[in-house]
Design a protein around this motif. Structure first.
Motif, mmCIF file in Angstrom:
data_model
loop_
_atom_site.group_PDB
_atom_site.id
_atom_site.type_symbol
_atom_site.label_atom_id
_atom_site.label_comp_id
_atom_site.label_asym_id
_atom_site.label_seq_id
_atom_site.Cartn_x
_atom_site.Cartn_y
_atom_site.Cartn_z
ATOM 1 N N VAL A 140 0.807 -1.213 0.000
ATOM 2 C CA VAL A 140 0.000 0.000 0.000
ATOM 3 C C VAL A 140 0.846 1.271 0.000
ATOM 4 O O VAL A 140 0.436 2.312 -0.539
ATOM 5 N N PHE A 141 2.058 1.237 0.554
ATOM 6 C CA PHE A 141 2.940 2.398 0.553
ATOM 7 C C PHE A 141 3.300 2.788 -0.884
ATOM 8 O O PHE A 141 3.148 3.938 -1.304
ATOM 9 N N ALA A 142 3.753 1.809 -1.669
ATOM 10 C CA ALA A 142 4.097 2.072 -3.063
ATOM 11 C C ALA A 142 2.860 2.410 -3.877
ATOM 12 O O ALA A 142 2.916 3.228 -4.807
ATOM 13 N N LEU A 143 1.744 1.794 -3.551
ATOM 14 C CA LEU A 143 0.499 2.033 -4.271
ATOM 15 C C LEU A 143 0.106 3.507 -4.214
ATOM 16 O O LEU A 143 -0.257 4.111 -5.225
ATOM 17 N N THR A 144 0.208 4.104 -3.026
ATOM 18 C CA THR A 144 -0.187 5.507 -2.863
ATOM 19 C C THR A 144 0.893 6.462 -3.356
ATOM 20 O O THR A 144 0.626 7.365 -4.155
ATOM 21 N N VAL A 145 2.127 6.272 -2.892
ATOM 22 C CA VAL A 145 3.180 7.248 -3.186
ATOM 23 C C VAL A 145 3.758 7.057 -4.588
ATOM 24 O O VAL A 145 3.852 8.003 -5.367
ATOM 25 N N ASN A 146 4.129 5.819 -4.928
ATOM 26 C CA ASN A 146 4.775 5.593 -6.221
ATOM 27 C C ASN A 146 3.802 5.601 -7.382
ATOM 28 O O ASN A 146 4.149 6.039 -8.481
ATOM 29 N N CYS A 147 2.603 5.103 -7.159
ATOM 30 C CA CYS A 147 1.626 5.013 -8.241
ATOM 31 C C CYS A 147 0.741 6.254 -8.323
ATOM 32 O O CYS A 147 0.810 7.024 -9.286
ATOM 33 N N MET A 148 -0.078 6.482 -7.300
ATOM 34 C CA MET A 148 -1.076 7.555 -7.369
ATOM 35 C C MET A 148 -0.457 8.948 -7.367
ATOM 36 O O MET A 148 -0.864 9.831 -8.135
ATOM 37 N N LEU A 149 0.538 9.169 -6.512
ATOM 38 C CA LEU A 149 1.142 10.498 -6.415
ATOM 39 C C LEU A 149 1.851 10.877 -7.716
ATOM 40 O O LEU A 149 1.811 12.025 -8.140
ATOM 41 N N MET A 150 2.486 9.912 -8.359
ATOM 42 C CA MET A 150 3.177 10.209 -9.603
ATOM 43 C C MET A 150 2.197 10.499 -10.739
ATOM 44 O O MET A 150 2.464 11.323 -11.609
ATOM 45 N N ILE A 151 1.059 9.833 -10.738
ATOM 46 C CA ILE A 151 0.047 10.114 -11.754
ATOM 47 C C ILE A 151 -0.475 11.536 -11.597
ATOM 48 O O ILE A 151 -0.660 12.267 -12.575
ATOM 49 N N ASP A 152 -0.677 11.962 -10.364
ATOM 50 C CA ASP A 152 -1.141 13.324 -10.111
ATOM 51 C C ASP A 152 -0.101 14.344 -10.570
ATOM 52 O O ASP A 152 -0.442 15.425 -11.055
ATOM 53 N N ASN A 153 1.175 13.994 -10.427
ATOM 54 C CA ASN A 153 2.268 14.885 -10.802
ATOM 55 C C ASN A 153 2.577 14.835 -12.296
ATOM 56 O O ASN A 153 3.261 15.714 -12.830
ATOM 57 N N GLY A 154 2.066 13.808 -12.980
ATOM 58 C CA GLY A 154 2.419 13.632 -14.379
ATOM 59 C C GLY A 154 3.844 13.147 -14.528
ATOM 60 O O GLY A 154 4.502 13.372 -15.561
ATOM 61 N N GLY A 155 4.334 12.480 -13.498
ATOM 62 C CA GLY A 155 5.716 12.030 -13.477
ATOM 63 C C GLY A 155 5.893 10.632 -14.026
ATOM 64 O O GLY A 155 4.952 9.989 -14.502
ATOM 65 N N THR A 156 7.132 10.165 -13.920
ATOM 66 C CA THR A 156 7.511 8.865 -14.473
ATOM 67 C C THR A 156 7.892 7.909 -13.358
ATOM 68 O O THR A 156 8.595 8.289 -12.415
ATOM 69 N N SER A 157 7.425 6.670 -13.467
ATOM 70 C CA SER A 157 7.774 5.638 -12.501
ATOM 71 C C SER A 157 8.673 4.609 -13.175
ATOM 72 O O SER A 157 8.307 4.028 -14.194
ATOM 73 N N LEU A 158 9.867 4.430 -12.621
ATOM 74 C CA LEU A 158 10.794 3.411 -13.096
ATOM 75 C C LEU A 158 10.466 2.117 -12.377
ATOM 76 O O LEU A 158 10.725 1.977 -11.180
ATOM 77 N N LEU A 159 9.856 1.164 -13.085
ATOM 78 C CA LEU A 159 9.413 -0.086 -12.475
ATOM 79 C C LEU A 159 10.569 -1.065 -12.331
ATOM 80 O O LEU A 159 11.234 -1.407 -13.319
ATOM 81 N N ILE A 160 10.791 -1.527 -11.112
ATOM 82 C CA ILE A 160 11.826 -2.521 -10.827
ATOM 83 C C ILE A 160 11.116 -3.831 -10.508
ATOM 84 O O ILE A 160 10.464 -3.960 -9.469
ATOM 85 N N ALA A 161 11.224 -4.792 -11.417
ATOM 86 C CA ALA A 161 10.481 -6.047 -11.254
ATOM 87 C C ALA A 161 11.046 -6.902 -10.136
ATOM 88 O O ALA A 161 10.306 -7.580 -9.420
ATOM 89 N N ASN A 162 12.355 -6.905 -9.969
ATOM 90 C CA ASN A 162 12.995 -7.757 -8.964
ATOM 91 C C ASN A 162 14.119 -6.994 -8.267
ATOM 92 O O ASN A 162 15.291 -7.077 -8.673
ATOM 93 N N PRO A 163 13.804 -6.240 -7.216
ATOM 94 C CA PRO A 163 14.837 -5.444 -6.535
ATOM 95 C C PRO A 163 15.913 -6.283 -5.857
ATOM 96 O O PRO A 163 16.976 -5.765 -5.524
ATOM 97 N N ARG A 164 15.645 -7.586 -5.665
ATOM 98 C CA ARG A 164 16.685 -8.437 -5.079
ATOM 99 C C ARG A 164 17.863 -8.612 -6.039
ATOM 100 O O ARG A 164 18.978 -8.903 -5.611
ATOM 101 N N ASP A 165 17.592 -8.448 -7.317
ATOM 102 C CA ASP A 165 18.651 -8.478 -8.320
ATOM 103 C C ASP A 165 19.284 -7.087 -8.360
ATOM 104 O O ASP A 165 18.975 -6.264 -9.224
#
Length: 555
Positions: free
Chosen positions: A261-286
């Motif tokens: 839920v943290f990423a859902l609100t800040v990384n997803c919704m907040l960036m859409i409101d800003n018109g910004g870009t999200s760099l998606l990391i599929a596997n951060p363990r790598d």
């Protein structure tokens, strides 16, 4: 409690927010498409998708859901890592007026089936790499509609074929399992494009997400987060970070999973409101691949948990990155350690802003001001339009500086738990949500968490509830009694330690850990098991976990 924290807000941060700027999250996306159509919304494995493309494909997916007879209010499970299919499916579900049920792809079949049954999900969107777990879960919780996707499905043609070939045939990452009633995600998009999507009426109080969280009883509960809850928390985050966000279009590193839920609100919704870009990391363990992607994309914002930041700092390649544009770093999910915060500042020149939230609060409750000049060791100040209380066991406010249970009130507080009135009643006191965390507040309004009333264990930002671990351990035929506690760990915040009384003297630590691996997600597996003649108990026979923890900490 007097809102003494307001006087310490940066001058640009308002005391209140407008939770009704948008009627729904769908309005948010459609406004973004109109204003930012040609801007880059997501970058995944080097491929770029604009806001117009995300809007179109999510509309097609919404049309597909409607075309197979699903209705407004139906629950759709979403079990995907951070790949392009995730935001497309997520917004497609919302645009159809349906409810997203976020599922951790690392769940065991037992955990997954409980969530699917409890939510009443009628369809699931899942990565084919998790087919084995899904197949076992569906033997208990059958679902009519299954939409499967491969990692590269939404990438460009050549890259899609290459990525999917490598994962399936070189890395052997896709189990050879078939489903009778499954459709491929890309086929669903094509089918939806032929259907006349009808936008339903979506009200602010409609449920957008069933976000599952644990409970003190170990039973996972679905927090009902409405469109207004999420939009309110978006507005609160925007108010807190707005003075910096408004300087430019932002690019955020999304290494935290979007099902969190943290990423859902800040990384997803907040960036859409800003018109910004999200760099998606599929596997951060790598870490090697993650840092290569971060090197290719100049970023201005990063979110994470203490373990992620600590992991980055141990990589030489991280210290070679260009941090000249980095403006905001937010840590949540678990406490940010002082040494990590200090090392991060030295490496990046940017402070780590520690925050605090709960799934039930969509999630943001408090965060350190964007203009802090030093590590505060606190979770910061309550966000705008949020009221807090610190109360004793009689629900009376404690004096300033004294410890009490943290209660929260605000427009981001959930509607309640799905189909669980008793649990809702237990956690709500009128409009106030009882967090179960013990905290103090200083005369500046900064809050410090000093204990957890719920005895929850926090592993790498994920909640682990002792009773769930104990329930599994107690199923082992050689176990008489068990108690799970969390002990400090530099890497994960806490590690799970299980204290066991044997029923059979042949029982070993390895046996218990192996047994847990069959029934629990990786971060819930005990890292240490000790054996005891007996366990401390209250006069009514309740095992005293806190006393056990105190004994180990004393050692």
């Amino acid at each position: 409690m007097e809102q003494i924290w307001l006087k310490n807000y940066p001058k640009e941060v308002p005391a209140t927010i407008d939770a009704d700027q948008y009627a729904s999250l769908v309005d948010l996306l459609e406004r973004a498409k109109m204003e930012f159509a040609s801007r880059t919304a997501y970058i995944s494995m080097g491929d770029i998708r604009t806001y117009a493309e995300i809007e179109q494909r999510s509309r097609y997916f919404a049309g597909y859901l409607q075309s197979i007879g699903l209705k407004k209010g139906d629950r759709i499970a979403l079990m995907l890592p951070n790949i392009l299919q995730h935001p497309i499916a997520l917004f497609g579900i919302l645009r159809a007026g349906m409810t997203v049920v976020n599922v951790n792809p690392l769940y065991t079949p037992r955990e997954m089936s409980h969530q699917l049954i409890d939510s009443g999900a009628v369809a699931i969107v899942a990565l084919d790499a998790f087919s084995k777990t899904l197949k076992e879960a569906l033997e208990i919780a059958p679902i009519k509609h299954i939409i499967l996707t491969s990692v590269g499905d939404q990438l460009s043609f050549i890259k899609r074929r290459f990525v999917n070939f490598v994962i399936k045939y070189i890395k052997k990452g896709v189990p050879k399992i078939s489903f009778v009633n499954a459709i491929k995600f890309n086929s669903a998009i094509k089918q939806g494009a032929l259907f006349d999507y009808q936008r339903p009426e979506i009200k602010p109080d409609d449920i957008a997400f069933l976000q599952y969280t644990g409970g003190t009883t170990g039973v996972s509960k679905g927090a009902m987060l409405t469109h207004r809850n999420m939009l309110a928390n978006l507005a609160q985050a925007k108010a807190v970070f707005g003075p910096v966000f408004n300087e430019q279009v932002q690019t955020i590193v999304t290494a935290l999973p979007l099902y969190h839920v943290f990423a859902l609100t800040v990384n997803c919704m907040l960036m859409i409101d800003n018109g910004g870009t999200s760099l998606l990391i599929a596997n951060p363990r790598d870490m090697k691949t993650t840092l290569k992607e971060m090197a290719r994309t100049p970023f201005t914002v990063i979110t994470g948990v203490n373990t992620l930041f600590s992991g980055f700092l141990r990589q030489e390649a991280f210290h070679q990155l260009n941090f000249s544009k980095l403006r905001i770093c937010v840590g949540g999910g678990m406490p940010v350690h002082k040494n990590v915060a200090n090392d991060w500042l030295k490496a990046t020149g940017c402070h780590l802003l520690e925050g605090y939230g709960l799934t039930e609060c969509s999630p943001l409750v408090a965060v350190n001001p964007y203009n802090i000049t030093h590590y505060t060791g606190s979770i910061g100040l309550p966000v705008p339009s949020t009221d807090v209380r610190l109360v004793d066991d009689n629900h009376q406010d404690v004096p300033l500086g004294s410890a009490g249970e943290l209660w929260v009130r605000g427009p981001q507080v959930m509607k309640g738990y799905w189909n669980n009135h008793s649990a809702t009643h237990d956690i709500m006191e009128g409009d106030w949500l009882k967090t179960g965390d013990i905290a103090t507040m200083d005369d500046m309004g900064f809050i410090r968490i000093v204990d957890r009333k719920k005895e929850m264990i926090l592993v790498s930002g994920f909640n682990v509830y002792p009773s769930e671990i104990e329930d599994i351990v107690m199923q082992h035929p050689k176990v008489l009694e068990a108690a799970a506690i969390g002990l400090p760990n530099e890497q994960t915040g806490e590690l799970i330690h299980v204290c066991v009384v044997k029923k059979d003297n042949s029982l070993t630590e390895e046996e218990i850990i192996a047994f847990c691996k069959q029934n629990l997600t990786g971060y819930k597996i005990p890292r240490k098991v000790t054996f005891h003649e007996d366990l401390p108990k209250s006069n009514v026979g309740k095992i005293l976990r806190r006393e056990l923890k105190t004994q180990f900490l004393a050692k």
